[in-house]
Design a protein around this motif. Structure first.
Motif, PDB file in Angstrom:
ATOM      1  N   ALA A 236       0.846  -1.196   0.000  1.00  8.30           N
ATOM      2  CA  ALA A 236       0.000   0.000   0.000  1.00  8.30           C
ATOM      3  C   ALA A 236       0.884   1.249   0.000  1.00  8.30           C
ATOM      4  CB  ALA A 236      -0.902   0.002   1.222  1.00  8.30           C
ATOM      5  N   TYR A 237       0.553   2.201  -0.864  1.00  2.00           N
ATOM      6  CA  TYR A 237       1.242   3.494  -0.852  1.00  2.00           C
ATOM      7  C   TYR A 237       0.303   4.546  -1.416  1.00  2.00           C
ATOM      8  CZ  TYR A 237       2.130   3.150  -5.917  1.00  2.00           C
ATOM      9  OH  TYR A 237       1.996   3.069  -7.280  1.00  2.00           O
ATOM     10  N   GLU A 238       0.570   5.790  -1.060  1.00  2.00           N
ATOM     11  CA  GLU A 238      -0.265   6.896  -1.520  1.00  2.00           C
ATOM     12  C   GLU A 238       0.470   7.671  -2.615  1.00  2.00           C
ATOM     13  OE1 GLU A 238      -2.362  11.011   0.181  1.00  2.00           O
ATOM     14  OE2 GLU A 238      -1.475   9.557   1.581  1.00  2.00           O
ATOM     15  N   PRO A 239       0.003   7.584  -3.847  1.00  2.00           N
ATOM     16  CA  PRO A 239       0.684   8.303  -4.938  1.00  2.00           C
ATOM     17  C   PRO A 239       0.671   9.809  -4.691  1.00  2.00           C
ATOM     18  CG  PRO A 239      -0.881   6.686  -5.805  1.00  2.00           C
ATOM     19  CD  PRO A 239      -1.146   6.804  -4.337  1.00  2.00           C
ATOM     20  N   LYS A 240       1.811  10.449  -4.928  1.00  2.00           N
ATOM     21  CA  LYS A 240       1.933  11.899  -4.802  1.00  2.00           C
ATOM     22  C   LYS A 240       2.808  12.415  -5.930  1.00  2.00           C
ATOM     23  CE  LYS A 240       1.571  11.906   0.258  1.00  2.00           C
ATOM     24  NZ  LYS A 240       2.255  12.251   1.537  1.00  2.00           N
ATOM     25  N   VAL A 245       8.026   8.978  -2.814  1.00  2.00           N
ATOM     26  CA  VAL A 245       7.072   8.192  -2.034  1.00  2.00           C
ATOM     27  C   VAL A 245       7.699   6.829  -1.744  1.00  2.00           C
ATOM     28  CG1 VAL A 245       4.801   7.102  -2.027  1.00  2.00           C
ATOM     29  CG2 VAL A 245       5.097   9.362  -3.071  1.00  2.00           C
TER      30      VAL A 245
END
Length: 325
Positions: A236-240, A245
């Protein structure tokens, strides 16, 4: 001694029974000599597959020779103390037009005992996925070796394996010991420990051009497999945009993704490691010291440890993996 600069290497193409044409059509490596190119090795220190510098004053030099000459200036003091003249990582692109074999890799202790080698922990970044493409990572329930063997012998291994539908930009961390396979219709970038040891568990009864089945490693795999069940297998990761990231961090490597449409300066003074850039999408210019280098999707670059600051200047939408030890 020639001053170090970011290094691109000649691509090593690998013919695979399950390979396709996305290396050519999507990554634009249209100079591949292979019809079924399943893998390219982009940065490798593995024996008989050592990367050779493609351009610049060091063109034609082997990576392993450069480590011997430049030592910590190339790989970093921390890395040189731990790995010596062995390059610790292997960078690949993989194109699966058919399912790869179901397999597992040993950990460091087992690999050293059996093969005098590193183990194999890896991370996958999905570049492109055909509709409905899937992969296998781990088990879908709590099992033990007896349950595993029963399903293997009954040709029912699929009943206990965790299957995931996959989309572009998905990330999967595959630690040593995790049963896995890359499914058909997937193009991905892989960063792994510098090891080519694979225990093949099941190969869908495929045969090569001579009608011969590939070797299985049933007994060797038994002690290598992690039989635990985990709640989640996808990272899980939050695209920025326009910042690093974090995707994975483990004892062997740390990997970030950078999605840029503006210039971004990167400071590596505290790393004490080389940095690998794996270009996933678009184009950019890598600026370092008084020099610069063009980047495009499909490129992999080794930034020597002696270069402490770089700037990435995207030409539109640009995406790159950043990896260090």
């Amino acid at each position: 001694m020639i001053e170090l600069y970011p290094l691109k290497f000649k691509t090593i193409f690998k013919d695979k029974i399950w390979g396709g044409d996305k290396i050519k059509t999507i990554l634009q490596k249209d100079y591949s000599p292979l019809k079924n190119c399943g893998e390219t090795w982009e940065i490798s220190g593995i024996k008989d597959n050592v990367s050779v510098v493609a351009e610049g004053p060091l063109a034609g030099r082997a990576l392993t020779d450069l480590i011997k000459e430049y030592k910590s200036r190339l790989v970093g003091e921390k890395v040189y103390e731990r790995s010596g003249e062995e390059f610790p990582l292997l960078v690949k692109f993989i194109d699966a037009t058919e399912d790869l074999s179901i397999q597992v890799h040993p950990n460091d202790a087992l690999a050293q005992e059996r093969h005098q080698s590193l183990g194999k922990t890896e991370v996958w970044y999905i570049l492109q996925a055909d509709k409905g493409a899937k992969l296998i990572s781990g088990f879908n329930r709590e099992i033990n070796q007896d349950i595993y063997l029963k399903h293997l012998n009954d040709n029912a291994l699929g009943q206990i394996l965790n299957q995931e539908e996959v989309s572009a930009d998905d990330v999967f961390f595959i630690p040593a010991g995790r049963v896995h396979t890359i499914g058909k219709g997937l193009l991905l970038a892989e960063i792994q420990q510098s090891s080519d040891i694979t225990y093949r568990i099941y190969d869908f009864d495929r045969t090569d051009d001579t009608g011969k089945k590939r070797e299985l490693h049933t007994e060797q795999a038994l002690d290598a497999i992690d039989y635990k069940h985990y709640n989640s297998y996808k990272t899980a990761y939050e695209p920025k945009k326009n910042e690093a990231v974090r995707l994975v961090e483990n004892p062997y490597f740390t990997t970030n993704v950078l999605h840029l449409d503006l210039p971004l300066a990167r400071n590596y003074k505290e790393l004490n490691s080389f940095v690998i850039l794996v270009c996933l999408k678009g184009q950019a210019t890598l600026k370092y010291g008084t020099g610069e280098m063009p980047l495009k999707a499909g490129d992999s670059v080794l930034v020597p440890a002696v270069l402490k600051e770089i700037t990435l200047v995207p030409d539109g939408d640009f995406k790159v993996l950043e990896c260090f030890v």
